[in-house]
Design a protein around this motif. Sequence first.
Motif, PDB file in Angstrom:
ATOM      1  N   GLY A 332     120.165 114.298 163.232  1.00 57.42           N
ATOM      2  CA  GLY A 332     121.577 113.944 163.143  1.00 57.42           C
ATOM      3  C   GLY A 332     122.424 114.649 164.176  1.00 57.42           C
ATOM      4  N   THR A 333     122.149 115.939 164.416  1.00 56.42           N
ATOM      5  CA  THR A 333     122.959 116.712 165.350  1.00 56.42           C
ATOM      6  C   THR A 333     122.837 116.182 166.772  1.00 56.42           C
ATOM      7  OG1 THR A 333     122.725 118.690 163.986  1.00 56.42           O
ATOM      8  CG2 THR A 333     123.392 119.009 166.265  1.00 56.42           C
ATOM      9  N   PHE A 334     121.609 115.937 167.246  1.00 52.78           N
ATOM     10  CA  PHE A 334     121.410 115.472 168.614  1.00 52.78           C
ATOM     11  C   PHE A 334     121.993 114.070 168.826  1.00 52.78           C
ATOM     12  CE2 PHE A 334     118.744 119.046 169.271  1.00 52.78           C
ATOM     13  CZ  PHE A 334     118.503 119.149 170.621  1.00 52.78           C
ATOM     14  N   ILE A 335     121.882 113.231 167.806  1.00 54.67           N
ATOM     15  CA  ILE A 335     122.428 111.880 167.932  1.00 54.67           C
ATOM     16  C   ILE A 335     123.942 111.933 168.122  1.00 54.67           C
ATOM     17  CG2 ILE A 335     122.942 109.786 166.624  1.00 54.67           C
ATOM     18  CD1 ILE A 335     120.131 109.886 165.528  1.00 54.67           C
ATOM     19  N   PHE A 461     111.689 117.532 169.222  1.00 54.69           N
ATOM     20  CA  PHE A 461     111.109 116.190 169.077  1.00 54.69           C
ATOM     21  C   PHE A 461     112.096 115.264 168.357  1.00 54.69           C
ATOM     22  CE2 PHE A 461     106.738 117.956 169.778  1.00 54.69           C
ATOM     23  CZ  PHE A 461     106.383 117.065 170.782  1.00 54.69           C
ATOM     24  N   ALA A 462     112.783 115.789 167.361  1.00 59.53           N
ATOM     25  CA  ALA A 462     113.778 114.983 166.646  1.00 59.53           C
ATOM     26  C   ALA A 462     114.889 114.548 167.589  1.00 59.53           C
ATOM     27  CB  ALA A 462     114.361 115.782 165.481  1.00 59.53           C
ATOM     28  N   GLY A 463     115.311 115.458 168.465  1.00 61.15           N
ATOM     29  CA  GLY A 463     116.351 115.107 169.415  1.00 61.15           C
ATOM     30  C   GLY A 463     115.905 114.042 170.397  1.00 61.15           C
ATOM     31  N   VAL A 464     114.690 114.184 170.910  1.00 64.69           N
ATOM     32  CA  VAL A 464     114.167 113.213 171.883  1.00 64.69           C
ATOM     33  C   VAL A 464     113.962 111.848 171.231  1.00 64.69           C
ATOM     34  CG1 VAL A 464     112.221 112.659 173.370  1.00 64.69           C
ATOM     35  CG2 VAL A 464     113.086 114.998 173.289  1.00 64.69           C
ATOM     36  N   PHE A 465     113.256 111.817 170.091  1.00 68.33           N
ATOM     37  CA  PHE A 465     112.984 110.544 169.430  1.00 68.33           C
ATOM     38  C   PHE A 465     114.244 109.935 168.827  1.00 68.33           C
ATOM     39  CE2 PHE A 465     108.514 112.371 168.661  1.00 68.33           C
ATOM     40  CZ  PHE A 465     108.071 111.850 169.867  1.00 68.33           C
ATOM     41  N   GLY A 466     115.111 110.801 168.264  1.00 64.46           N
ATOM     42  CA  GLY A 466     116.334 110.299 167.648  1.00 64.46           C
ATOM     43  C   GLY A 466     117.269 109.664 168.649  1.00 64.46           C
ATOM     44  N   TRP A 479     126.155 100.530 164.462  1.00 60.38           N
ATOM     45  CA  TRP A 479     126.364 101.966 164.277  1.00 60.38           C
ATOM     46  C   TRP A 479     126.187 102.368 162.813  1.00 60.38           C
ATOM     47  CZ3 TRP A 479     126.526 105.748 167.702  1.00 60.38           C
ATOM     48  CH2 TRP A 479     126.787 105.445 169.033  1.00 60.38           C
ATOM     49  N   ASP A 480     126.489 101.470 161.910  1.00 61.47           N
ATOM     50  CA  ASP A 480     126.265 101.777 160.491  1.00 61.47           C
ATOM     51  C   ASP A 480     124.800 102.084 160.229  1.00 61.47           C
ATOM     52  OD1 ASP A 480     128.904 101.477 159.894  1.00 61.47           O
ATOM     53  OD2 ASP A 480     128.724  99.443 159.072  1.00 61.47           O
ATOM     54  N   ASP A 481     123.898 101.353 160.871  1.00 60.15           N
ATOM     55  CA  ASP A 481     122.465 101.601 160.698  1.00 60.15           C
ATOM     56  C   ASP A 481     122.066 102.966 161.260  1.00 60.15           C
ATOM     57  OD1 ASP A 481     122.094  99.021 159.591  1.00 60.15           O
ATOM     58  OD2 ASP A 481     121.978  98.158 161.605  1.00 60.15           O
ATOM     59  N   VAL A 482     122.692 103.352 162.387  1.00 63.30           N
ATOM     60  CA  VAL A 482     122.420 104.665 162.973  1.00 63.30           C
ATOM     61  C   VAL A 482     122.814 105.772 161.999  1.00 63.30           C
ATOM     62  CG1 VAL A 482     123.055 106.257 164.825  1.00 63.30           C
ATOM     63  CG2 VAL A 482     122.675 103.836 165.342  1.00 63.30           C
ATOM     64  N   PHE A 483     124.017 105.642 161.438  1.00 66.17           N
ATOM     65  CA  PHE A 483     124.504 106.679 160.533  1.00 66.17           C
ATOM     66  C   PHE A 483     123.716 106.703 159.219  1.00 66.17           C
ATOM     67  CE2 PHE A 483     128.739 105.925 162.810  1.00 66.17           C
ATOM     68  CZ  PHE A 483     128.458 106.912 163.740  1.00 66.17           C
ATOM     69  N   LYS A 484     123.295 105.547 158.733  1.00 61.48           N
ATOM     70  CA  LYS A 484     122.527 105.500 157.487  1.00 61.48           C
ATOM     71  C   LYS A 484     121.197 106.236 157.627  1.00 61.48           C
ATOM     72  CE  LYS A 484     124.445 101.160 155.696  1.00 61.48           C
ATOM     73  NZ  LYS A 484     124.182  99.704 155.462  1.00 61.48           N
TER      74      LYS A 484
END
Length: 508
Positions: A332-335, A461-466, A479-484
């Motif tokens: 969540g943070t990296f996104i 890895f979470a930052g790269v894949f996210g 964007w709703d799907d991203v936040f969900k």
Amino acid sequence: MLHLLPLSISAQCRCGGPPSRRRFVGGGSLRRRALGGGTDVQPDTPSSRRDGNERPHAVAGQEDEGGGGAFLESVRKLLLLEDAAPGEEEDQGQFPKRWAIVFLCFSAFLLCNMDRVNMSIAIMPMSAEYGWNPQTVGLIQSSFFWGYLLTQIAGGIWADKVGGKTVLGFGVIWWSVATALTPVAAKLGLPFLLVVRAFMGVGEGVAMPAMNNILSKWVPVSERSRSLALVYSGMYLGSVTGLAFSPFLIHKFGWPSVFYSFGSLGTVWFATWATKAYSTPLEDPGISAEEKKLIISQTTSGDPVTTIPWDVILSKPPVWALIACHFCHNWGTFILLTWMPTYYNQVLKFNLTESSLFCVLPWLTMAISANVGGWIADTLVSRGTSVTTVRKIMQSIGFLGPAFFLSQLSHIDSPALAVLCMACSQGTDAFSQSGLYSNHQDIGPRYAGVLLGLSNTAGVFAGVFGTAATGYILQHGSWDDVFKLSVTLYLIGTVIWNVFSTGEKIID
């Protein structure tokens, strides 16, 4: 940032008399609770004493009286790199050596993010000059993580074996040189630039494990949360500083000036670090006997690690809880930090200038909230709350806060409220500095560097894949799907953390 340190100065400065003797936290005995075979270290509190009439210890850094002049003199000595004679610190109210180490780590992390974010600004005039397309720009931006991933665990092992001073010093010099060489590499060609950016990642990759190692040796448990919060807030303020000064330097002196000026700051920091820092208080000849006794009574042994007990480390559920929750947190943070300008521009219809301006707000919010959370956590520990309970409370805020505020974005039409939700999301996220980011030193202080390397590898890895997954989701969804998805991972992390985490020392 000096007001964040555990110092208190009387409103009245008494001139002519000798400075009052300084009192440090935790000078009394420690209580250790047996919790499931582990040890939960707690500072002595009034409620824990049998004699109810005994006077409680002073609050962190509190002085009995006066001492304003002594404090100013101690700050002058710190800035002028003057060493105090052994035992002098306590008698003259000297700036605590452990907080000098914390402040130097804060400064290193400030430089770390300044050098990291400058490329996000400089890449625009660079791509115009060299004719790079968006795919090439993405390749350049991602090359940093090639080196960053390589040195997370390796940096932790190195720090635990040779000491945090050597490793952190190496990291700062390495990434500073790579930063300064960036304009030269860009002129030589794209392959050279990719290698230099990867080298920069190598240097920054060892910073967090090395810092975690050195603070585990220097900072008592009663001050652990606020010290880590202050250090990590250096990263947030580094982003603010880099984003603020890079456009000015580029406009005034051209894009190479950003890399030359930012890179040169690392040598200034290293000169101070080499002369003032030590891996453990046992190695510092200038620390007072009283402060050394306080630190040793609440921290792990300064003995170097010879072997890493991988079988023991990887067999502990709290270690895997750290790894899994670091992944959930960083997704969540990296996104948010990577895609926030795009969200502001595409959804809230801000122009690029407004988007850049509002991107600074979450970093400032995180810097403030991290320190507030650190003080709250240490206050709870000093009043007798178990470290396990404190870590679970703070990390639950760090997960549930962002989950709540992100879930509200789909119901908000006002741009101002959307920006406020983003800021509140990141502000509550910063409470994680007193949760999972402090937990490595709780469960295995001798192997704090290795533990941080393990969990932060999952976080990277979470930052790269996210970041990549967000682009895919936006092509096929909204964007709703991203936040969900981010909210779902925050909730999963909350459950894992509260079921499996602990504040006990489980690895000797």
